[in-house]
Enzyme design. Sequence first.
Site, short mmCIF file in Angstrom:
data_model
loop_
_atom_site.label_atom_id
_atom_site.label_comp_id
_atom_site.label_asym_id
_atom_site.label_seq_id
_atom_site.Cartn_x
_atom_site.Cartn_y
_atom_site.Cartn_z
N ALA A 1 38.62 85.24 64.12
CA ALA A 1 37.20 85.05 63.77
C ALA A 1 37.07 83.91 62.76
O ALA A 1 36.16 83.08 62.86
CB ALA A 1 36.61 86.33 63.19
N ARG B 1 27.72 83.88 65.79
CA ARG B 1 27.66 82.99 64.64
C ARG B 1 26.55 81.94 64.74
O ARG B 1 26.44 81.07 63.92
CB ARG B 1 29.01 82.35 64.37
CG ARG B 1 29.04 81.84 62.94
CD ARG B 1 30.08 82.42 62.14
NE ARG B 1 30.24 81.66 60.92
CZ ARG B 1 30.38 80.36 60.86
NH1 ARG B 1 30.42 79.63 61.97
NH2 ARG B 1 30.52 79.77 59.70
N CYS C 1 38.81 89.16 61.43
CA CYS C 1 40.21 88.83 61.69
C CYS C 1 40.45 87.32 61.59
O CYS C 1 39.53 86.53 61.46
CB CYS C 1 40.61 89.34 63.07
SG CYS C 1 39.77 88.46 64.40
N HIS D 1 40.81 80.30 58.55
CA HIS D 1 40.26 79.05 57.99
C HIS D 1 41.40 78.06 57.78
O HIS D 1 41.29 76.87 58.08
CB HIS D 1 39.61 79.28 56.62
CG HIS D 1 38.52 80.31 56.60
ND1 HIS D 1 38.28 81.13 55.54
CD2 HIS D 1 37.60 80.63 57.54
CE1 HIS D 1 37.26 81.91 55.80
NE2 HIS D 1 36.83 81.64 57.00
FE1 CFM Z 1 32.27 80.42 53.69
FE2 CFM Z 1 31.10 82.53 53.52
FE3 CFM Z 1 33.05 82.11 55.34
FE4 CFM Z 1 30.65 80.86 55.54
FE5 CFM Z 1 29.70 82.76 57.27
FE6 CFM Z 1 30.18 84.42 55.23
FE7 CFM Z 1 32.10 84.03 57.03
MO1 CFM Z 1 29.93 85.32 57.65
S1 CFM Z 1 30.11 80.71 53.52
S2 CFM Z 1 32.65 80.16 55.80
S3 CFM Z 1 29.16 80.66 57.10
S4 CFM Z 1 33.15 82.34 53.25
S5 CFM Z 1 28.45 84.17 56.45
S6 CFM Z 1 30.03 84.25 52.95
S7 CFM Z 1 31.54 85.78 56.08
S8 CFM Z 1 30.96 83.59 58.72
S9 CFM Z 1 34.13 83.27 56.88
C1 HCA Z 2 33.01 86.93 61.00
C2 HCA Z 2 31.66 86.28 61.23
C3 HCA Z 2 30.57 86.84 60.34
C4 HCA Z 2 30.23 88.27 60.68
C5 HCA Z 2 28.90 88.67 60.15
C6 HCA Z 2 28.61 90.14 59.97
C7 HCA Z 2 29.34 85.93 60.53
O1 HCA Z 2 33.47 86.98 59.86
O2 HCA Z 2 33.60 87.36 61.94
O3 HCA Z 2 29.49 90.96 59.78
O4 HCA Z 2 27.40 90.43 60.03
O5 HCA Z 2 28.82 85.45 59.57
O6 HCA Z 2 28.93 85.77 61.67
O7 HCA Z 2 30.97 86.76 58.98
#
Ligand code: CFM
Ligand code: HCA
Length: 537
Positions: free
Chosen positions: A62, A93, A59, A191
């Site tokens: 998150a 995280r 969401c 983001h």
């Molecule tokens: Fe960029 Fe990602 Fe994301 Fe990420 Fe992550 Fe991710 Fe994420 Mo999980 S590099 S910031 S550190 S888009 S692993 S592939 S999904 S938290 S929002």
């Molecule tokens: C998020 C965080 C997440 C979840 C990871 C997962 C992460 O998007 O809420 O589903 O295992 O990297 O911690 O992407």
Amino acid sequence: MVNEVKKIEETLEEVIDSYPAKSMKNRKEHIVIRDTSQDKQKIMANTRTIPGIISNRGCCFAGCQGVVLGPLKDVVHIVHGPIGCCYYTWGMRRNQAVVGENEKNFLNFSFSTDMQDSDIVFGGEKKLEQAIDEAMEIFNPGTIMITATCPVGLIGDDIHAVARRAQEKYGISVMAFSCEGYKGVSQSAGHHIANNELMEHLVGKKEIELEAEYPINLMGEYNIGGDAFEIERVLGKIGYKIIATFSGNGSAEAIMSAHEADLNLVQCHRSINYIAEMFREKYGVPWLKVNFLGVDQTIKSLRDMAKYFGDEKLIQRTEAVIAEELAAVEQSLAMYQDLLEGKTAFLFVGGSRAHHYQNVFKRIGIDTVVAGYEFGHRDDYEGREVIPDIKMTADDRNIPELEVEKDEQRYHLRLSKEKMEELAKEIPLNNYEGMIKEMEDGTIAIDDLNHHEQVKLTKILKPDIYCSGIKDKYTSHKMGVFSKQLHSYDYSGPYAMFKGHVNFARDVANGILSPTWGYINPPWKKEAGLEGNYGGD
Ligand code: CFM
Ligand code: HCA
């Protein structure tokens, strides 16, 4: 090739044939078979998931609190909402930080107003104020960030007014983020909200004396598994000075001076392109797309950086460090390549790793057959043209918060506008090649994959490894296919750069080559009838 494509098309028909007509049409638009004879292939992305489909997405809250803000170590992050939202974004995280002697670190604490029924009925602003008072009394931070969960928007608590009052009362920076979980279609909206506020309230607030020759910011690097530590080590060895990282092992204090950098490195394009763009427009600092995952991409990125700064000393130092780091890992990588040659991978991760990890796999002999993003936008798949109109004079830039001497040298104008545009043709300066272009003929790009499609594609394509997150890892294991989490690295890492690549290769080889998978009998191998009940099939 024609036969190959036909086979893949039939596979996809099989995957989506159980959908009702409207959903089938929708899902088709989110799936592309790579055809390298086409320069650009379009894919539908960043749209709302069809209700009823089990999506892996998260969401807005998150994306804002969990992803972008959470890693900032010197901030007390107060989650205004139910305790579960707070715990999830704190505990899941894996934020890690190294702190200097006089630096603060609150990452070990999880702060929440722990909203209850009575707060929903009578309002939660008082409780939030009380939480800020308590945090000040016990921790005395320099910055507090308040993030909103779904109920806050629904009941109308004014977190911005509370933040303003607290800021006046304590004379510290108190920021509020309206990132209620239900906003937008995924983490992606979060983001954006986080970045806008960081830009508005922190960046440009503090000037520093710059002694370093190559000051840079590291953007879109979140220190998962200690990746940022490894990147900092190698960049430091070459001679770069990282002013601020957004946001792994990062701090609000450092972000205040981020405008002093000469170049912004963009690792995760999806989560940070907004802020990189704002820097370019507001401060004239350009951005360079880098990828520090995998030795080949790391080498390319380091050379691109040296090319941007263009001085001979840096170019030589870069080559020396590349030679040294590569020599330490080449033998191990070759060994893993021998072990893994010919294996295939299925990748489904947030918004950048499904792209970045394809190169990491390739170097150790593994081909990616399917790759997709949870919440990537079309530019993450299709790429982004060079952004024209690079503003190059200090006058062009609008830096309202600071008393800026109009000094071209001080404000990063290393290159003329013409030189900058010329360089952009050679290196990804203010532009980005998307994931699809780098994929091979007959492979599949799939957006917002769901469990049904995961199971079907795994059964048909039989990859040797499925890389995703916690929500679908065990679905894969139950089908006898090793799964490696690319979000959490299954608590291993670092995987970045040279040494990280060996860590990754070791973990992947241990997983794929384990005899365990031979002992697992997926239900459909035993009884056809069970198939209907399995994993969303
Ligand atoms: Fe960029 Fe990602 Fe994301 Fe990420 Fe992550 Fe991710 Fe994420 Mo999980 S590099 S910031 S550190 S888009 S692993 S592939 S999904 S938290 S929002
Ligand atoms: C998020 C965080 C997440 C979840 C990871 C997962 C992460 O998007 O809420 O589903 O295992 O990297 O911690 O992407």
